[in-house]
Design a protein around this motif. Structure first.
Motif, short mmCIF file in Angstrom:
data_model
loop_
_atom_site.label_atom_id
_atom_site.label_comp_id
_atom_site.label_asym_id
_atom_site.label_seq_id
_atom_site.Cartn_x
_atom_site.Cartn_y
_atom_site.Cartn_z
N GLY A 1 15.01 -15.36 86.06
CA GLY A 1 14.21 -16.46 86.69
C GLY A 1 14.79 -17.78 86.60
N MET A 2 14.90 -18.14 85.37
CA MET A 2 15.63 -19.26 84.95
C MET A 2 16.90 -19.77 85.38
SD MET A 2 14.22 -19.64 80.93
CE MET A 2 15.22 -20.93 80.54
N LEU A 3 17.75 -18.60 85.44
CA LEU A 3 19.04 -18.82 85.91
C LEU A 3 19.12 -18.54 87.49
CD1 LEU A 3 22.32 -18.31 85.41
CD2 LEU A 3 21.84 -15.63 85.59
N SER A 4 18.37 -17.69 88.33
CA SER A 4 18.63 -17.84 89.67
C SER A 4 17.82 -19.26 90.17
CB SER A 4 17.80 -16.63 90.48
OG SER A 4 16.52 -16.47 89.91
N GLY A 5 16.73 -19.52 89.64
CA GLY A 5 16.04 -20.86 89.96
C GLY A 5 16.93 -22.06 89.98
N GLY A 6 17.60 -22.09 88.65
CA GLY A 6 18.35 -23.32 88.47
C GLY A 6 19.49 -23.18 89.47
N LEU A 7 20.29 -22.12 89.87
CA LEU A 7 21.11 -22.12 90.70
C LEU A 7 20.71 -22.51 92.21
CD1 LEU A 7 23.21 -18.93 89.70
CD2 LEU A 7 24.00 -21.37 89.52
N PRO B 1 22.26 -22.22 81.99
CA PRO B 1 22.58 -21.83 80.54
C PRO B 1 21.61 -21.32 79.99
CG PRO B 1 23.43 -24.22 80.68
CD PRO B 1 22.51 -24.00 82.13
N ALA B 2 20.17 -21.97 79.97
CA ALA B 2 19.41 -21.25 79.03
C ALA B 2 18.77 -19.98 79.65
CB ALA B 2 18.20 -22.31 79.35
N GLY B 3 18.92 -19.81 80.99
CA GLY B 3 18.63 -18.57 81.50
C GLY B 3 19.68 -17.60 81.14
N ILE B 4 20.96 -17.88 80.77
CA ILE B 4 21.94 -16.89 80.39
C ILE B 4 21.73 -16.34 79.00
CG2 ILE B 4 24.55 -16.71 79.79
CD1 ILE B 4 25.01 -18.64 82.24
N VAL B 5 21.35 -17.19 78.10
CA VAL B 5 21.06 -16.97 76.58
C VAL B 5 19.64 -16.36 76.52
CG1 VAL B 5 20.45 -18.09 74.47
CG2 VAL B 5 22.18 -19.32 75.85
N VAL B 6 18.74 -16.57 77.32
CA VAL B 6 17.42 -15.66 77.16
C VAL B 6 17.63 -14.43 77.91
CG1 VAL B 6 15.10 -15.97 78.10
CG2 VAL B 6 16.04 -17.96 77.26
N SER B 7 18.31 -14.29 78.78
CA SER B 7 18.71 -12.94 79.15
C SER B 7 19.37 -12.23 78.15
CB SER B 7 19.06 -13.16 80.70
OG SER B 7 18.55 -13.73 81.63
N PHE B 8 20.51 -12.82 77.68
CA PHE B 8 21.27 -11.79 76.58
C PHE B 8 20.30 -11.52 75.49
CE2 PHE B 8 24.05 -11.71 72.84
CZ PHE B 8 24.82 -10.77 73.16
N ILE B 9 19.48 -12.50 74.94
CA ILE B 9 18.64 -12.18 73.78
C ILE B 9 17.60 -10.89 74.19
CG2 ILE B 9 17.05 -13.09 72.29
CD1 ILE B 9 18.49 -15.63 72.32
N ALA B 10 17.26 -11.04 75.50
CA ALA B 10 16.33 -10.08 75.80
C ALA B 10 16.98 -8.66 76.03
CB ALA B 10 15.57 -10.51 77.15
N TYR B 11 18.18 -8.83 76.39
CA TYR B 11 18.90 -7.51 76.51
C TYR B 11 19.35 -6.96 75.26
CZ TYR B 11 22.63 -4.43 77.65
OH TYR B 11 23.70 -3.15 77.85
N VAL B 12 19.46 -7.70 74.31
CA VAL B 12 19.89 -7.41 72.84
C VAL B 12 18.52 -6.69 72.21
CG1 VAL B 12 20.65 -8.14 70.74
CG2 VAL B 12 21.97 -8.57 72.71
N SER C 1 30.47 -14.97 72.57
CA SER C 1 31.30 -15.29 73.80
C SER C 1 30.29 -15.61 74.80
CB SER C 1 31.97 -14.00 74.14
OG SER C 1 32.96 -13.67 73.47
N VAL C 2 28.93 -15.13 75.05
CA VAL C 2 27.84 -15.68 75.49
C VAL C 2 27.29 -16.95 75.29
CG1 VAL C 2 25.48 -14.99 76.38
CG2 VAL C 2 27.08 -13.26 76.25
N LEU C 3 27.11 -17.37 74.04
CA LEU C 3 26.81 -18.65 73.72
C LEU C 3 28.09 -19.64 74.24
CD1 LEU C 3 25.10 -17.93 70.19
CD2 LEU C 3 24.09 -18.34 72.28
N ALA C 4 29.31 -19.26 73.77
CA ALA C 4 30.33 -20.05 74.36
C ALA C 4 30.32 -20.39 76.02
CB ALA C 4 31.58 -19.72 73.95
N VAL C 5 30.14 -19.41 76.78
CA VAL C 5 29.98 -19.46 78.06
C VAL C 5 28.88 -20.38 78.54
CG1 VAL C 5 29.39 -18.17 80.30
CG2 VAL C 5 31.38 -17.49 78.91
N ALA C 6 27.72 -20.15 77.91
CA ALA C 6 26.81 -20.97 78.05
C ALA C 6 26.75 -22.39 77.72
CB ALA C 6 25.22 -20.42 77.32
N ALA C 7 27.51 -22.84 76.59
CA ALA C 7 27.90 -24.00 76.25
C ALA C 7 28.59 -24.63 77.25
CB ALA C 7 28.49 -23.99 74.84
N LEU C 8 29.56 -23.90 77.73
CA LEU C 8 30.61 -24.54 78.85
C LEU C 8 29.91 -24.75 80.07
CD1 LEU C 8 33.63 -22.51 77.96
CD2 LEU C 8 33.61 -25.00 77.85
#
Length: 140
Positions: free
Chosen positions: A15-21, A36-47, A65-72
């Motif tokens: 929701g954070m990812l899609s709403g932000g976009l 980027p917060a939505g990317i990180v939260v989604s990855f953590i939830a997946y793990v 790699s996910v953290l690097a993509v989120a930072a970029l």
């Protein structure tokens, strides 16, 4: 219980990812953080959805790699948001206090009718089907 919590966290992240976009044009500074917060939260939830999976997977090469993509994404979107906020025009305006709202439904007076008084008629009252003027700042 872990599956329910991680599913809820995953839905928040997506929701954070899609709403932000989706609302990046309306709120660029907020969207630059939400994506980027939505990317990180989604990855953590997946793990963490698998109870048997150790937390070290978050800091695995894939996690880094996910953290690097989120930072970029954070730095890139912040730069894009800063350039959008300084650009003139665009956006969804509802009018401001300094700018009076335009009434699109009211007739405008031309120079020839502004000096000539309009004839008065008393035979027919105004129709009830005429919509009232909208002074809410929207101009559609």
């Amino acid at each position: 219980m872990v599956v329910i919590g991680s599913s809820l966290l995953l839905s928040f992240g997506i929701g954070m990812l899609s709403g932000g976009l989706q609302h990046f044009d309306d709120f660029p500074a907020r969207g630059a953080v939400l994506v980027p917060a939505g990317i990180v939260v989604s990855f953590i939830a997946y793990v963490i959805k698998d109870a048997d999976t150790p937390w070290q997977r978050i800091f695995s090469p894939l996690g880094v790699s996910v953290l690097a993509v989120a930072a970029l994404a954070l730095f890139g979107l912040r730069e894009l948001a800063a350039s959008m906020e300084t650009a003139p025009g665009g956006g969804h305006s509802h009018g401001t206090a300094e700018e009076p709202a335009a009434d699109d439904h009211a007739p405008t007076a031309s120079p020839s009718t502004a000096t000539t008084p309009a004839p008065t008629t008393t035979s027919t009252p105004k129709s009830a089907s005429t919509p009232p003027p909208h002074n809410d700042g929207h101009s559609h």
